[in-house]
Design a protein around this motif. Structure first.
Motif, short mmCIF file in Angstrom:
data_model
loop_
_atom_site.label_atom_id
_atom_site.label_comp_id
_atom_site.label_asym_id
_atom_site.label_seq_id
_atom_site.Cartn_x
_atom_site.Cartn_y
_atom_site.Cartn_z
N VAL A 5 0.40 -3.07 1.90
CA VAL A 5 -0.32 -3.49 0.70
C VAL A 5 -0.81 -4.92 0.88
N HIS A 6 -0.04 -5.74 1.57
CA HIS A 6 -0.45 -7.12 1.83
C HIS A 6 -1.76 -7.14 2.62
N ASP A 7 -1.88 -6.28 3.63
CA ASP A 7 -3.12 -6.20 4.43
C ASP A 7 -4.30 -5.77 3.57
N VAL A 8 -4.08 -4.77 2.70
CA VAL A 8 -5.15 -4.30 1.82
C VAL A 8 -5.57 -5.41 0.87
N SER A 9 -4.60 -6.13 0.33
CA SER A 9 -4.88 -7.26 -0.56
C SER A 9 -5.72 -8.32 0.16
N ASP A 10 -5.35 -8.64 1.38
CA ASP A 10 -6.08 -9.64 2.17
C ASP A 10 -7.51 -9.19 2.42
N HIS A 25 5.78 10.40 0.56
CA HIS A 25 7.19 10.01 0.68
C HIS A 25 7.39 8.52 0.42
N PHE A 26 6.36 7.71 0.66
CA PHE A 26 6.47 6.26 0.55
C PHE A 26 5.85 5.70 -0.74
N ALA A 27 5.66 6.54 -1.74
CA ALA A 27 5.04 6.12 -2.99
C ALA A 27 5.81 4.99 -3.68
N SER A 28 7.13 5.11 -3.76
CA SER A 28 7.89 4.07 -4.46
C SER A 28 7.86 2.76 -3.69
N ALA A 29 7.87 2.80 -2.37
CA ALA A 29 7.78 1.58 -1.56
C ALA A 29 6.44 0.88 -1.78
N ALA A 30 5.36 1.67 -1.85
CA ALA A 30 4.04 1.09 -2.09
C ALA A 30 3.98 0.44 -3.47
N GLN A 33 6.00 -2.84 -3.41
CA GLN A 33 5.28 -3.90 -2.69
C GLN A 33 4.09 -4.40 -3.51
N SER A 34 3.37 -3.50 -4.16
CA SER A 34 2.24 -3.90 -5.01
C SER A 34 2.70 -4.82 -6.14
N GLU A 35 3.81 -4.43 -6.79
CA GLU A 35 4.34 -5.25 -7.87
C GLU A 35 4.76 -6.63 -7.37
N ALA A 36 5.42 -6.67 -6.22
CA ALA A 36 5.88 -7.95 -5.66
C ALA A 36 4.71 -8.88 -5.34
N LEU A 37 3.59 -8.31 -4.92
CA LEU A 37 2.41 -9.11 -4.58
C LEU A 37 1.51 -9.37 -5.78
N GLY A 38 1.77 -8.66 -6.88
CA GLY A 38 0.89 -8.79 -8.04
C GLY A 38 -0.50 -8.24 -7.77
N ASP A 40 -2.67 -4.56 -7.50
CA ASP A 40 -2.71 -3.11 -7.70
C ASP A 40 -3.65 -2.49 -6.67
N ALA A 41 -3.09 -2.16 -5.52
CA ALA A 41 -3.89 -1.65 -4.41
C ALA A 41 -4.37 -0.24 -4.69
N ALA A 42 -5.64 0.01 -4.37
CA ALA A 42 -6.13 1.38 -4.39
C ALA A 42 -5.33 2.15 -3.35
N THR A 43 -4.77 3.29 -3.74
CA THR A 43 -3.86 4.01 -2.86
C THR A 43 -4.19 5.49 -2.85
N VAL A 44 -4.16 6.08 -1.67
CA VAL A 44 -4.33 7.52 -1.51
C VAL A 44 -3.10 8.04 -0.76
#
Length: 75
Positions: A5-10, A25-30, A33-38, A40-44
């Protein structure tokens, strides 16, 4: 290549549309991470697991995600 998510934000801050693509499987991790970075990454999300899939199976998974990915990039 691994992406976070950090890379997408950058990329987004630099003006490059980006979407975080990962298996369901990694939905909660994403989300965490999005919340920690503040950010809201577009996610598929794709089917899980990805490991040990055949080329044909990977093409099918990519085809299933294509329309959602294009919508996320153009939204």
């Amino acid at each position: 290549m691994s992406c976070s998510v950090h890379d997408v934000s950058d990329l987004e801050r630099r003006g490059t549309p980006a979407v975080f693509v990962l298996s369901e499987h990694f939905a909660s991790a994403a989300s965490t991470q999005s919340e920690a970075l503040g950010f809201d990454a577009a996610t598929v999300f794709t089917r899980h697991p990805i490991q040990d899939r055949t080329d044909d199976e990977m093409v099918a998974i990519a085809d299933e995600a294509f329309d959602e990915l294009v919508a996320a990039l153009s939204g």
